[in-house]
Design an enzyme around this catalytic site. Sequence first.
Site, PDB file in Angstrom:
ATOM      1  N   ASP A 170     -12.235 -26.209   6.444  1.00 12.46           N
ATOM      2  CA  ASP A 170     -11.875 -26.018   4.762  1.00 12.46           C
ATOM      3  C   ASP A 170     -11.576 -27.111   4.227  1.00 12.46           C
ATOM      4  OD1 ASP A 170     -11.746 -24.209   3.380  1.00 12.46           O
ATOM      5  OD2 ASP A 170      -9.453 -24.210   3.683  1.00 12.46           O
ATOM      6  N   ARG A 192      -5.721 -11.783  14.198  1.00 15.53           N
ATOM      7  CA  ARG A 192      -7.366 -12.823  15.209  1.00 15.53           C
ATOM      8  C   ARG A 192      -7.679 -12.347  15.876  1.00 15.53           C
ATOM      9  NH1 ARG A 192      -4.733 -18.479  14.865  1.00 15.53           N
ATOM     10  NH2 ARG A 192      -3.070 -18.651  14.697  1.00 15.53           N
ATOM     11  N   PHE A 202     -11.151 -16.716   1.648  1.00 19.45           N
ATOM     12  CA  PHE A 202      -9.703 -16.486   2.706  1.00 19.45           C
ATOM     13  C   PHE A 202     -10.441 -15.448   3.797  1.00 19.45           C
ATOM     14  CE2 PHE A 202      -6.228 -16.186   5.423  1.00 19.45           C
ATOM     15  CZ  PHE A 202      -6.120 -17.042   5.654  1.00 19.45           C
ATOM     16  N   VAL A 203     -10.842 -15.905   5.158  1.00 18.80           N
ATOM     17  CA  VAL A 203     -11.423 -15.042   5.737  1.00 18.80           C
ATOM     18  C   VAL A 203     -10.552 -14.936   7.109  1.00 18.80           C
ATOM     19  CG1 VAL A 203     -13.794 -15.643   5.818  1.00 18.80           C
ATOM     20  CG2 VAL A 203     -12.454 -17.021   6.884  1.00 18.80           C
ATOM     21  N   ASP A 259      -6.809 -16.144  11.448  1.00 16.89           N
ATOM     22  CA  ASP A 259      -5.023 -15.775  11.519  1.00 16.89           C
ATOM     23  C   ASP A 259      -5.130 -15.269   9.735  1.00 16.89           C
ATOM     24  OD1 ASP A 259      -4.468 -17.860  11.039  1.00 16.89           O
ATOM     25  OD2 ASP A 259      -2.175 -17.472  11.170  1.00 16.89           O
ATOM     26  N   GLU A 262     -13.109 -26.755  16.159  1.00 15.68           N
ATOM     27  CA  GLU A 262     -12.929 -25.841  15.293  1.00 15.68           C
ATOM     28  C   GLU A 262     -13.416 -24.914  14.818  1.00 15.68           C
ATOM     29  OE1 GLU A 262      -9.717 -25.939  13.346  1.00 15.68           O
ATOM     30  OE2 GLU A 262      -9.712 -27.189  12.427  1.00 15.68           O
ATOM     31  N   ASP A 263     -12.215 -24.288  14.373  1.00 19.70           N
ATOM     32  CA  ASP A 263     -12.516 -22.639  13.270  1.00 19.70           C
ATOM     33  C   ASP A 263     -13.529 -22.784  12.315  1.00 19.70           C
ATOM     34  OD1 ASP A 263     -10.262 -23.510  12.554  1.00 19.70           O
ATOM     35  OD2 ASP A 263      -9.018 -21.554  12.968  1.00 19.70           O
ATOM     36  N   LYS A 299      -4.653 -23.038  17.027  1.00 13.83           N
ATOM     37  CA  LYS A 299      -5.075 -21.857  18.045  1.00 13.83           C
ATOM     38  C   LYS A 299      -6.182 -20.850  17.174  1.00 13.83           C
ATOM     39  CE  LYS A 299      -0.057 -19.988  17.847  1.00 13.83           C
ATOM     40  NZ  LYS A 299       0.934 -18.838  17.093  1.00 13.83           N
ATOM     41  N   GLY A 300      -6.997 -21.035  16.725  1.00  8.35           N
ATOM     42  CA  GLY A 300      -7.911 -20.615  16.115  1.00  8.35           C
ATOM     43  C   GLY A 300      -9.679 -21.045  17.047  1.00  8.35           C
TER      44      GLY A 300
END
Length: 177
Positions: A101, A163, A150-151, A157, A97-98, A42-43
């Site tokens: 990582d 979100r 972590f953002v 989310d 992609e969001d 969903k990102g």
Amino acid sequence: MQGDIEKVLISQDEIERHVAEVGRKISEDFAGKDPIFVGVLKGCFIFMADLMRRVDIHCSMDFMAVSSYSGTSSTGAVKINKDLSEDIEGRHVIIVEDILDSGVTLSYLKKYLEVRKPASMSIVTLMDKPSRRKADVYADYSCFEVPDAFVVGYGLDYNEKYRNLPYIGVLKPEIYS
Ligand code: IMP
Ligand code: MG
């Protein structure tokens, strides 16, 4: 909700400028190629909605849903929850992609789609965390390089929340406990 944020890492203004710039580059690079943008749900949903309005060439869009994360640490496992509805054979695929990582999700996804014989496959990501990379995968287009924190926000989310923040922020440590 905004009271849970320790600091704003990337403001709405900065996001808008960098997304516009990447949209412009992609429009140049893919002019006449009718690419298909594949959003990873969903990102990606807010980033992709804004990016697509900055792309001014013919293109189409599709979505996949994958899960690889629970909480703040990778489970290492990638599961396809929704596959493409379009045929990508011979198409120029641009994965949206969001955040990139460890790269585990995208390297899996690239292999998963490669067998369908696209003409090319590129990756555009809102954020890149290169310090965390485990898999051999890189972004062709990235709006921001971010440190190992972590953002949340702008689509990203923490346990399905945040979100809808209009910027990218870091949560207060007590939220995780
Ligand atoms: P990777 O497989 O480790 O590259 O993880 C990619 C996915 O993990 C991203 O698409 C996000 O959904 C999630 N993720 C990684 N880092 C963060 C973060 O800092 N905040 C929110 N989600 C993250
Ligand atoms: Mg994601």
